[in-house]
Scaffold this active site. Structure first.
Site, PDB file in Angstrom:
ATOM      1  CG  ASP A  68      -0.426  -0.550   2.453  1.00 28.76           C
ATOM      2  OD1 ASP A  68       0.805  -0.688   2.541  1.00 28.76           O
ATOM      3  OD2 ASP A  68      -1.206  -0.819   3.378  1.00 28.76           O
ATOM      4  CD  GLU A 127      -3.676   4.023   7.136  1.00 27.88           C
ATOM      5  OE1 GLU A 127      -4.697   3.910   7.830  1.00 27.88           O
ATOM      6  OE2 GLU A 127      -2.592   3.488   7.414  1.00 27.88           O
TER       7      GLU A 127
END
Ligand SMILES: [Zn+2]
Ligand SMILES: [Zn+2]
Length: 374
Positions: A68, A127
């Protein structure tokens, strides 16, 4: 790539943390770094701020590895010389590590033909608002469908050299929670003419505490945390609005539904008793991270044979991870990588040990080199 280059890249990522789907500089740095690698086996594709790199292997079987890319809206307090240059943003969840490790792996296999095809997924917005689900829904991978998928997350609580995972459920289901109260404001001395949302909000907060305590099977845990409470404008004015922000975490989808329906029932009760309006928004939802039992056992068995690696049986955690959406689609494994920081994930002082970068690359190079199609 040499260890020094990797540390240099990690620190470069660390200085440019960007929030979900705004990872433009991060994407450019990834593409620049990849363009310096041996290109013959590589195919590169981008989508929004994501980057996908396929490495041609010997066998027609594809193993994906996901990293990520996004940072968090946190003001860094590490005191690093290479601290964030983006005011109010920080790589406080180790995604700078995740990308660097993936680049190290990619660089190795760009110049050493892998057994299986490899697919590196650099994914934005973990997130929030979530990048895995849109990648799957838009069918961005197209013909590059993985047969298996892997990802790691740094763990500040584990010493460097440790790797932890478990078969089955690793992380919980999570949902954000935003609750808006709408009433009628007024003068502090004339409460009978107004409809006080501070009081309504306080009743709601109190009642929510019974959801986990009284509605969830004690053997099937859940968490409801309200992290933000806001309302009113002035000490002598009755508040017309109030807002709560929080998160729900459950080990099963069924419990998630129970929690949501209880919150709605409590909201309906408060609406009736305070004659106000309450709107609940669940924001982004992440499904559970469920490791394929057979692949997780195989990964654990491999890890236990490696010199310098301490394998730890992980416990289920109430953290959320949108890698769960990939694991719903493709069998795979997520694992923790020990980075030994005195401060935890999402802490403005997170200081993961860079020594773990080389350890992770070496471990995954060995794992992916030995990996055979199932
Ligand atoms: Zn995080
Ligand atoms: Zn993270």
């Amino acid at each position: 790539m040499k260890m020094n280059d990797l540390i240099h890249i990690r620190r470069a990522f660390h200085q440019i943390p960007e929030l979900g789907f705004n990872e433009f500089k991060t994407q450019q740095l990834l593409l620049d770094t990849i363009s310096n690698m041996e290109q013959t086996r590589l195919q590169i594709k981008t989508w929004k701020t994501a980057v996908f790199v396929r490495v041609e292997g010997r066998q027609d079987y594809t193993i994906a590895y996901r990293a990520d890319m996004d940072g968090l809206p946190i003001t860094e307090e590490t005191g690093y010389s290479f601290a964030s240059k983006h005011e109010g943003a920080m790589h406080a969840c180790g995604h700078d590590f995740h990308m660097t490790i993936a680049l190290g792996l990619l660089d190795h296999f760009a110049s050493h033909e892998p057994e299986c095809h490899l697919l590196f997924i650099f994914q934005p917005a973990e997130e929030g608002p979530g990048g895995a689900k849109p990648i799957i829904e838009a069918d961005v991978l197209g013909a590059w469908q993985p047969d298996e998928i892997y990802a790691l997350h740094i763990d500040p609580n584990l010493p460097v050299g440790s790797i932890a995972t478990k078969p089955g459920l690793l992380f919980a289901n999570t949902s954000e929670l935003f609750i808006d109260f709408q009433g009628k404001g007024g003068h502090a001395a004339y409460p009978h003419t107004a409809n006080d949302m501070v009081v309504a909000c306080a009743h709601f907060v109190t009642q929510v505490q019974t959801v986990v305590a009284r509605n969830i099977d004690p053997l099937d845990s859940a968490v409801v945390t309200l992290g933000v409470i806001a309302g009113g404008t002035k000490q002598n004015v009755i508040a017309a609005t109030a807002r709560l922000e929080g998160t729900i975490r459950t080990l099963s989808m069924a419990s998630m539904e129970v929690v949501k329906s209880r919150l709605e029932a409590i909201a309906a009760g408060i609406e009736a008793s305070f004659a106000c309006k309450i709107a609940i928004d669940y924001g982004s939802n992440y499904c559970e991270v469920y490791n394929d039992p057979e692949l997780a056992e195989a990964f654990a068995a491999f890890s236990k044979t490696r010199k310098g690696i301490t394998f730890v049986e992980a416990e289920e955690a109430m953290t959320g991870e949108d890698f769960g959406y990939f694991l719903k689609q493709y069998p795979g494994v997520m694992f923790w990588l020990g980075v030994d920081s005195p401060y935890g994930l999402h802490d403005s002082r997170l200081q993961p040990s860079e020594e773990a970068i080389g350890i992770a690359i070496e471990h995954m190079v060995a794992f992916l080199s030995a990996k055979k199609p199932r």
